[in-house]
Design an enzyme around this catalytic site. Structure first.
Site, mmCIF file in Angstrom:
data_model
loop_
_atom_site.group_PDB
_atom_site.id
_atom_site.type_symbol
_atom_site.label_atom_id
_atom_site.label_comp_id
_atom_site.label_asym_id
_atom_site.label_seq_id
_atom_site.Cartn_x
_atom_site.Cartn_y
_atom_site.Cartn_z
ATOM 1 N N SER B 322 31.926 32.972 37.703
ATOM 2 C CA SER B 322 32.893 32.514 38.906
ATOM 3 C C SER B 322 34.020 31.918 38.638
ATOM 4 O O SER B 322 35.072 32.110 39.180
ATOM 5 C CB SER B 322 31.926 31.188 39.491
ATOM 6 O OG SER B 322 32.560 30.496 40.538
ATOM 7 N N TRP B 325 36.094 34.770 37.923
ATOM 8 C CA TRP B 325 36.771 35.250 39.295
ATOM 9 C C TRP B 325 38.028 34.499 39.918
ATOM 10 O O TRP B 325 38.854 35.333 40.420
ATOM 11 C CB TRP B 325 35.472 35.154 40.096
ATOM 12 C CG TRP B 325 35.710 35.688 41.654
ATOM 13 C CD1 TRP B 325 35.547 36.940 41.961
ATOM 14 C CD2 TRP B 325 36.352 34.999 42.824
ATOM 15 N NE1 TRP B 325 35.981 37.267 43.391
ATOM 16 C CE2 TRP B 325 36.477 35.862 43.938
ATOM 17 C CE3 TRP B 325 36.576 33.674 42.923
ATOM 18 C CZ2 TRP B 325 36.643 35.478 44.951
ATOM 19 C CZ3 TRP B 325 37.205 33.153 44.466
ATOM 20 C CH2 TRP B 325 37.041 34.114 45.265
ATOM 21 N N HIS B 326 37.927 33.313 39.572
ATOM 22 C CA HIS B 326 39.207 32.596 40.188
ATOM 23 C C HIS B 326 40.488 32.807 39.580
ATOM 24 O O HIS B 326 41.466 32.701 40.304
ATOM 25 C CB HIS B 326 38.935 31.206 40.173
ATOM 26 C CG HIS B 326 37.880 30.539 41.237
ATOM 27 N ND1 HIS B 326 36.628 30.561 40.880
ATOM 28 C CD2 HIS B 326 38.337 30.272 42.338
ATOM 29 C CE1 HIS B 326 35.823 30.032 41.985
ATOM 30 N NE2 HIS B 326 36.971 29.576 42.809
ATOM 31 N N GLY B 327 40.445 33.361 38.419
ATOM 32 C CA GLY B 327 41.855 33.809 38.004
ATOM 33 C C GLY B 327 41.741 34.105 36.307
ATOM 34 O O GLY B 327 40.717 33.756 35.477
ATOM 35 N N PHE B 479 43.848 34.122 44.187
ATOM 36 C CA PHE B 479 42.721 34.718 43.894
ATOM 37 C C PHE B 479 42.443 36.302 44.485
ATOM 38 O O PHE B 479 41.346 36.933 44.207
ATOM 39 C CB PHE B 479 41.444 33.817 44.008
ATOM 40 C CG PHE B 479 41.881 32.427 43.475
ATOM 41 C CD1 PHE B 479 41.481 31.518 44.052
ATOM 42 C CD2 PHE B 479 42.414 32.244 42.194
ATOM 43 C CE1 PHE B 479 41.661 29.971 43.688
ATOM 44 C CE2 PHE B 479 42.566 31.023 41.678
ATOM 45 C CZ PHE B 479 42.287 29.946 42.396
#
Lengths: 354, 479
Positions: B322, B325-327, B479
């Protein structure tokens, strides 16, 4: 569905009405404040500049030439239309609006500087135009500002009331004033009830007493004397950059010639002046000679007298300047008197009353 | 076209009018119109990446049909792998290529070797993380026999690219959104009004709260070396409000826009800062993403089955992924790991399913224990947000080090003091409305219209007074 549409309209109509009303009141109050450039714009748009001699230019006109001294010397009326931080693009706006709403002058003294033909990137103090974008709509403002790469105002600022005041100089100052009044109130209460909370009181006092409200500038027929000592701006610039190469925009030159042509066609006598510039600052501008050559060529082309004080003794004396480009109040007074005497032989034929 | 722009304020009513007044009797045309509008909306960001959106849509549409129609499990799996590989491949390339190259090069250099590498000037397509996950959830659900594939490519394409959720979510599920697209929609007055109110509240959170917090936060984070510990602490707190106002505000506008068109989208935030534990926080923050990871990663890994060790492992995987996923930055990964660490005690002691109810339900104020829990959870989340906000790990660690070692009062002069009463207003309204879908859903519901509308007018005035000319970009757009 109809009920939904009616409810939306019923909700929005008061907002729209209040927005227009608020915009009208705010714009009127700001214009009437007489602060800074507003006093000049108000004089322009109300046709109050009925002067025989008018001065065009940037802050080097605004801070350098006292029109009252010219009035005394030539026994006629004079006004300074110099604009702080503006180059040919918005000087053109002022020129257009001035001639549209006022009696044409006999003489325009154009104060020149190194940055006149700079590229139109960002606008200095764009909020000065806000009160004139709606009531009434001065379409020239939108047209002239659109030349800039960052015109500050979007399409919607000209169409939607109050939008241009959001996050503007005015809203921030209004918030600041509100905050200060609130903090003053708290300070009074806390001093009465919380005698031991010195650090909090100190903090509040610091904020309340902070010189953060710009005092309205006092203009003298558009002229703004700057009673300041030499500051470190130039020294910092010299240290960080070493030299500066100014941009010379060809469209700016064409625009300048267009202004001159209009003035000449209206039988307005034009005179160029390059007011004193501190000598070290002259050396700082790498392509200054190129700029001066443009002025010289244009003056010859249009047969316009060009008085250049670059090498005048004043330009060598720091005591007359507050930075490399600008005379302080003392320097401006001295220069204005000198200038008036120097142009007397040129202007005596033009001004009847001399 | 930002949600808080005038362009959107013109776009949405036009869509609304055409949708309900001209096309309302023809579902196919309505859906086609929404699809074209959505592509137009996306093209306002970058029309060049429309191709990528279209390609991803076609890929998953065809994959879905192939998975469903394949007669063997192997063939189904092959098509699933094709869809997942290509989707994640695009996502990986656009989002993570430079990160992997640079990280690998750093590792090589730390081992004493010289690394010669070049990174690419890759522009991240807006919304790729979101619409990729839309498509993936569709193929996963077909593979797992939760839904049948759509036979209408327009309806499927609209599911992927529906403009309110296209660029920053919520991440919808085919099981939830597709049926709404496939059925005729009838104008519902209450739903439309609710949508408008939700948009208003979302705009308030974005324009007044998030953008004003951002001013102070940017100043503090950009000059943290010269700030006192108190200021840095306040900066971290303000960032918590900024990201909440920004992201939940965006989600509210998205959900409200959907409601205006008769479509209900997934709730994405459920008052996360009133959580009594980190486990509860993650049931209330970015719900669509955490539930996506739970359904498509956590459960396939075994979920809560298989003992505590396995649960801990799976939890860490979820949070690290997670974060990733954000960056493409180690700060996001560490942020994810930190949250996993915070949630660890509740997994070990099996308390992560506590606090499923609404805090202080039916009461005006929380009790002392609940208040302490809320503040403690908020502080934990704010601490983790420092990593989320920082540009690099070294900045994050320096920030934290300074915050704890330079214990001085905050420098109030750098803050817009008007911000604090606004934050108080937000907290009070959100607390009052915590039992509703969004804070002002039933605020002054029983009062007269003039009172309700006066409150809405106050919100609008606050937006005018505290609005920013150059609005901060929505954080989750990156994102």
């Amino acid at each position: 569905m109809k009920k939904f549409i009616y409810r939306i309209l019923a909700f929005l109509l008061p907002i729209i009405f209040l927005a227009y009303l608020s915009d009208f009141i705010i714009s009127k109050k700001i214009r009437a404040s007489g602060a800074g450039d507003f006093s000049v714009w108000e004089d322009i748009y109300n046709g109050r500049i009925n002067s025989d001699i008018v001065i065009y230019g940037s802050s080097r006109a605004l801070n350098h030439i006292n029109p009252v001294i010219l009035e005394d010397e030539f026994h006629t009326t004079a006004y300074n239309l110099g604009m702080a931080g503006q180059h040919i693009w918005l000087q053109n706006l002022r020129h257009i609006e001035f001639l549209k709403y006022n009696k044409k002058p006999k003489v325009v003294i154009y104060s020149l500087d190194d940055l006149l033909f700079s590229d139109p990137i960002g606008i200095y103090q764009p909020d000065q135009f806000s009160p004139y974008m709606f009531w009434p709509k001065h379409k020239e403002i939108e047209e002239q500002l659109s030349v800039y790469k960052f015109p500050h105002f979007s399409y919607f600022d000209y169409k939607i009331p109050l939008l241009r005041y959001v996050d503007s100089f005015y809203s921030n100052k209004a918030l600041e004033l509100g905050r200060i009044k609130f903090l003053s109130f708290i300070q009074n209460i806390s001093q009465q009830k919380f005698e031991n909370s010195d650090s909090l009181n100190e903090e509040i006092s610091r904020i309340v007493n902070r010189e953060n409200i710009i005092k309205p500038e006092k203009r003298i027929k558009g002229y703004l004397p700057r009673d300041l000592n030499w500051n470190s701006d130039f020294d910092n610039a010299l240290f960080s950059k070493g030299h500066l190469e100014v941009s010379i925009n060809k469209k700016g030159i064409h625009l300048f010639e267009k202004i001159l042509t209009e003035l000449i066609q209206k039988n307005i006598y034009v005179l160029f002046v390059y007011t004193p510039e501190y000598i070290e600052g002259q050396k700082f501008i790498k392509n200054r000679a190129e700029v001066m050559e443009i002025y010289t060529n244009i003056s010859k082309k249009y047969n316009i007298p060009f008085i250049n004080y670059s090498n005048d003794t004043m330009s060598y004396q720091k005591k007359y300047f507050f930075n490399s480009l600008h005379l302080n109040a003392n320097g401006a007074e001295k220069f204005s008197k000198k200038f008036a005497l120097d142009i007397k032989p040129i202007l005596y034929r033009i001004i009847d009353k001399f | 076209m930002f949600f808080n722009s005038f362009e959107y304020a013109i776009f949405l009513p036009i869509i609304f009018i055409i949708y309900w007044f001209i096309l309302n009797k023809n579902l196919k045309l309505q859906n086609l119109f929404l699809l074209i509008s959505s592509y137009f909306f996306y093209s306002c960001w970058d029309w060049k990446f429309l191709f990528l959106l279209a390609f991803s849509t076609i890929l998953d549409y065809i994959s879905g049909l192939k998975i469903y129609n394949s007669n063997t499990q192997i063939k189904k799996k092959i098509w699933l792998i094709i869809s997942v590989s290509i989707n994640l491949g695009f996502l990986g390339f656009f989002k993570y290529y430079n990160f992997f190259i640079e990280s690998f090069a750093d590792l090589i250099q730390k081992l004493g070797f010289t690394a010669h590498y070049s990174t690419l000037n890759i522009i991240l397509p807006v919304g790729i993380s979101f619409y990729t996950f839309h498509g993936l959830s569709y193929v996963f659900d077909i593979y797992n026999k939760k839904i049948k594939p759509s036979n209408n490519w327009i309806e499927y394409a609209l599911f992927v690219s529906f403009f309110p959720l296209l660029v920053a979510g919520p991440i919808e599920r085919a099981t939830h959104l597709l049926p709404q697209i496939e059925k005729p929609r009838k104008f519902n007055y209450e739903l439309a009004v609710s949508g408008l109110k939700q948009i208003l509240w979302g705009l308030f959170k974005k324009i007044v709260i998030a953008d004003n917090c951002a001013k102070a936060v940017n100043l503090i984070f950009n000059s943290y070396e010269s700030q006192s510990g108190g200021t840095l602490f306040l900066g971290a707190i303000l960032f918590s409000f900024q990201i909440y106002g920004d992201f939940s505000g965006y989600s509210d506008i998205a959900l409200g826009s959907g409601k205006l068109l008769g479509i209900k989208l997934i709730k994405n935030f459920n008052y996360p800062y009133f959580s009594r534990s980190i486990a509860e926080f993650w049931r209330r923050w970015h719900i669509s993403l955490s539930s996506w990871f739970k359904d498509y990663l956590y459960i396939p890994l075994g979920g809560s089955k298989g003992g505590t060790i396995k649960r801990i492992r799976n939890t860490f995987i979820i949070f690290l992924v997670s974060g990733f996923w954000h960056g493409a930055n180690w700060t996001f990964i560490l942020w994810g790991g930190l949250n996993a660490l915070f949630i660890l005690p509740s997994i070990i002691f099996k308390t992560n399913r506590n606090n499923m109810d609404i805090v202080a339900k039916g009461k005006i104020l929380p009790n002392f224990k609940e208040f302490f829990q809320i503040v403690y959870t908020f502080l934990l989340a704010s601490f983790a947000w420092i990593f989320f906000r920082s540009e690099s790990l070294s900045q994050a660690f320096s920030y934290i080090n300074k915050m704890f070692n330079s214990i001085h009062l905050p420098d109030l002069s750098i803050f817009n003091l008007s911000l604090f009463p606004l934050l108080l207003l937000l907290i009070i309204v959100e607390w009052k409305g915590r039992e509703n879908n969004y804070a002002i859903e039933k605020l002054f519901y029983k009062s007269k219209t003039c009172i309700r509308w006066s409150f809405y007018y106050i919100l609008i005035i606050l937006m005018l007074v505290f609005g920013q000319k150059n609005s901060q970009e929505f954080i989750y757009f990156q994102f």
